[in-house]
Design a protein around this motif. Structure first.
Motif, PDB file in Angstrom:
ATOM      1  N   ASP A 106      13.097   0.481  -1.706  1.00  0.00           N
ATOM      2  CA  ASP A 106      11.699   0.331  -1.648  1.00  0.00           C
ATOM      3  C   ASP A 106      11.174   1.623  -2.536  1.00  0.00           C
ATOM      4  OD1 ASP A 106      12.560   2.087  -0.033  1.00  0.00           O
ATOM      5  OD2 ASP A 106      11.371   1.397   1.749  1.00  0.00           O
ATOM      6  N   PHE A 107      11.704   2.505  -2.498  1.00  0.00           N
ATOM      7  CA  PHE A 107      11.145   3.958  -3.289  1.00  0.00           C
ATOM      8  C   PHE A 107      12.439   4.633  -3.963  1.00  0.00           C
ATOM      9  CE2 PHE A 107       8.446   3.656   0.559  1.00  0.00           C
ATOM     10  CZ  PHE A 107       7.302   3.310  -0.076  1.00  0.00           C
ATOM     11  N   SER A 124      13.956  14.267  -1.562  1.00  0.00           N
ATOM     12  CA  SER A 124      12.785  13.801  -1.954  1.00  0.00           C
ATOM     13  C   SER A 124      12.704  12.331  -1.583  1.00  0.00           C
ATOM     14  CB  SER A 124      12.591  13.975  -3.444  1.00  0.00           C
ATOM     15  OG  SER A 124      13.078  15.337  -3.737  1.00  0.00           O
ATOM     16  N   LEU A 125      11.628  11.863  -1.398  1.00  0.00           N
ATOM     17  CA  LEU A 125      11.249  10.442  -1.138  1.00  0.00           C
ATOM     18  C   LEU A 125       9.870  10.126  -2.208  1.00  0.00           C
ATOM     19  CD1 LEU A 125      10.759   7.815   1.696  1.00  0.00           C
ATOM     20  CD2 LEU A 125       9.118   7.953  -0.165  1.00  0.00           C
ATOM     21  N   LEU A 126      10.219   9.459  -3.413  1.00  0.00           N
ATOM     22  CA  LEU A 126       9.303   9.631  -4.372  1.00  0.00           C
ATOM     23  C   LEU A 126       8.313   8.285  -4.339  1.00  0.00           C
ATOM     24  CD1 LEU A 126      11.411  11.416  -7.178  1.00  0.00           C
ATOM     25  CD2 LEU A 126       9.663  12.226  -5.690  1.00  0.00           C
ATOM     26  N   ASN A 127       7.120   8.352  -3.899  1.00  0.00           N
ATOM     27  CA  ASN A 127       6.192   7.278  -3.692  1.00  0.00           C
ATOM     28  C   ASN A 127       5.210   7.316  -4.771  1.00  0.00           C
ATOM     29  OD1 ASN A 127       4.828   5.026  -2.925  1.00  0.00           O
ATOM     30  ND2 ASN A 127       4.295   5.881  -0.892  1.00  0.00           N
ATOM     31  N   ASN A 128       5.120   6.534  -5.525  1.00  0.00           N
ATOM     32  CA  ASN A 128       3.751   6.649  -6.685  1.00  0.00           C
ATOM     33  C   ASN A 128       2.749   5.903  -5.844  1.00  0.00           C
ATOM     34  OD1 ASN A 128       2.554   6.943  -8.899  1.00  0.00           O
ATOM     35  ND2 ASN A 128       3.095   5.418  -9.908  1.00  0.00           N
ATOM     36  N   ASN A 129       2.494   5.036  -4.834  1.00  0.00           N
ATOM     37  CA  ASN A 129       1.434   4.412  -4.532  1.00  0.00           C
ATOM     38  C   ASN A 129       1.211   4.982  -3.169  1.00  0.00           C
ATOM     39  OD1 ASN A 129      -0.332   2.390  -4.039  1.00  0.00           O
ATOM     40  ND2 ASN A 129       1.086   0.538  -4.171  1.00  0.00           N
ATOM     41  N   ARG A 130       0.295   6.022  -3.158  1.00  0.00           N
ATOM     42  CA  ARG A 130      -0.082   6.535  -2.023  1.00  0.00           C
ATOM     43  C   ARG A 130      -1.053   5.890  -1.239  1.00  0.00           C
ATOM     44  NH1 ARG A 130       3.561  10.268  -1.512  1.00  0.00           N
ATOM     45  NH2 ARG A 130       4.090  11.661  -3.346  1.00  0.00           N
ATOM     46  N   THR A 131      -1.734   4.854  -1.760  1.00  0.00           N
ATOM     47  CA  THR A 131      -2.968   4.320  -1.117  1.00  0.00           C
ATOM     48  C   THR A 131      -2.584   3.123  -0.363  1.00  0.00           C
ATOM     49  OG1 THR A 131      -3.242   3.066  -3.091  1.00  0.00           O
ATOM     50  CG2 THR A 131      -4.572   5.159  -2.691  1.00  0.00           C
TER      51      THR A 131
END
Length: 346
Positions: A106-107, A124-131
């Motif tokens: 998922d990430f 690190s958990l890298l998530n580009n979709n904060r919203t």
């Protein structure tokens, strides 16, 4: 085979006999799998489960050279959300950096293996979709060997995202294709390519983000391309797999649109490709015919009567879903089929 079971055998013979293939049986179906790159961690691999629920597993396994057994270390086995679509160890042969493993699902996640090899922790958990709660699942990613702070991911939401993993920020996000992006591969510091359900291979240069070059489009419309391998030893060449097809298409980026050769000796769908890390003209392919084939492409430009034949063939016990060629131990290829991991000396 166990260690010297026959006292009459001298050790070197025994070594010869048992050192071509090693097998590890996982407690679950294996999907993602890859070699460690560090020189101080020979014969170490990560394998990840394919289970149809949220909770999946990753194991780090290593061959014990003294007895020929691949063992899992319970301290280095950990839970993973959803099946990992890919796993890559940090491209750090010289052991200058922390011991990291990246996975995509998922990430994009980075995991740190402790210096004493006693535990694995999420770094690190890298998530580009904060919203949004929703995320377009990641189909694949590639770690840039020339610039290891960069990882590029591909997603079903049509984008490719380039991460700076040191700052944990997005360098660039591009709408790369018209449909799902299934794979991504680096070809140098700022150049990457991707393949998609739209049937195209596209090359991007981060110095000119507005444009991409279409290198190839599958001949039948709406035929997805599912895997991409970029030749690290000779970046003019890349290879791609067409969904549910038994052939592998090899491309020369100087001559877009026409394959330089098509490899057509598999009897069923091809699932994985790996260029040799130490030779510019060798590639390994594997598929649903349970075969791993190694090809010598040095005669690539010339027409060959009846098509090219592989120089080596290995038949596994089931459909091969995953294949990786070790960059730090180039004599070794790893394959995964069903619940088994095998490493093969080539």
């Amino acid at each position: 085979m166990g260690a010297n079971s026959d006292p009459n055998l001298d050790g070197s013979d025994e070594q010869q006999r048992r050192s071509e293939i090693y097998t590890y049986e996982a407690p679950w179906h294996i999907y993602a799998m890859n070699w460690s790159v560090r020189r101080d961690k020979k014969y170490r691999l990560a394998i990840a489960s394919l289970l149809e629920h949220y909770s999946n597993r990753v194991e780090i396994v290593q061959l014990d050279d003294s007895n020929g057994e691949i063992r899992s270390d319970p301290n280095l086995s950990f839970e993973h959300p959803y099946p990992a679509t890919k796993a890559i160890f940090i491209p750090d042969k010289e052991c200058q950096k922390p011991d990291l493993l990246a996975t995509s699902s998922d990430f994009l996640r980075l995991w740190r293996i402790s210096d004493d090899d006693r535990r694995v922790e999420i770094k690190s958990l890298l998530n580009n979709n904060r919203t949004s709660e929703f995320c377009g699942p990641l189909t694949s990613f590639d770690w840039n060997e020339a610039e290891p702070k960069r990882i590029g991911t591909s997603s079903i939401d049509t984008t490719c995202t380039i991460w700076d993993i040191e700052r944990e920020t997005v360098d660039t996000q591009l709408i790369a294709h018209d449909k799902e992006v299934y794979d991504i591969a680096w070809g140098g510091v700022g150049v990457f390519a991707s393949v998609s359900a739209d049937g195209s291979v596209r090359v991007f240069d981060l110095r000119d983000k507005e444009h991409s070059t279409i290198i190839y489009e599958s001949s039948e419309p709406d035929t997805p391309l599912v895997r991409l391998g970029w030749n690290k030893q000779d970046p003019r060449y890349m290879a791609t797999i067409i969904m549910d097809s038994a052939k592998v298409v090899v491309l020369d980026i100087r001559f877009p649109t026409l394959p330089v050769v098509e490899l057509q000796r598999h009897q069923a769908s091809v699932n994985a490709i790996a260029w040799a890390p130490h030779s510019s003209c060798h590639i390994c392919t594997a598929g649903d015919d349970s075969q791993a084939l190694i090809w010598d492409l040095s005669s690539m430009g010339q027409p060959i009567e009846g098509g090219l034949d592989p120089i080596l063939a290995y038949t596994a016990g089931a459909e091969i879903e995953q294949l990786q060629w070790s960059s730090s131990q180039p004599d070794w290829v790893a394959i995964a089929f069903s619940t088994k991991l095998q490493i093969l000396r080539v």
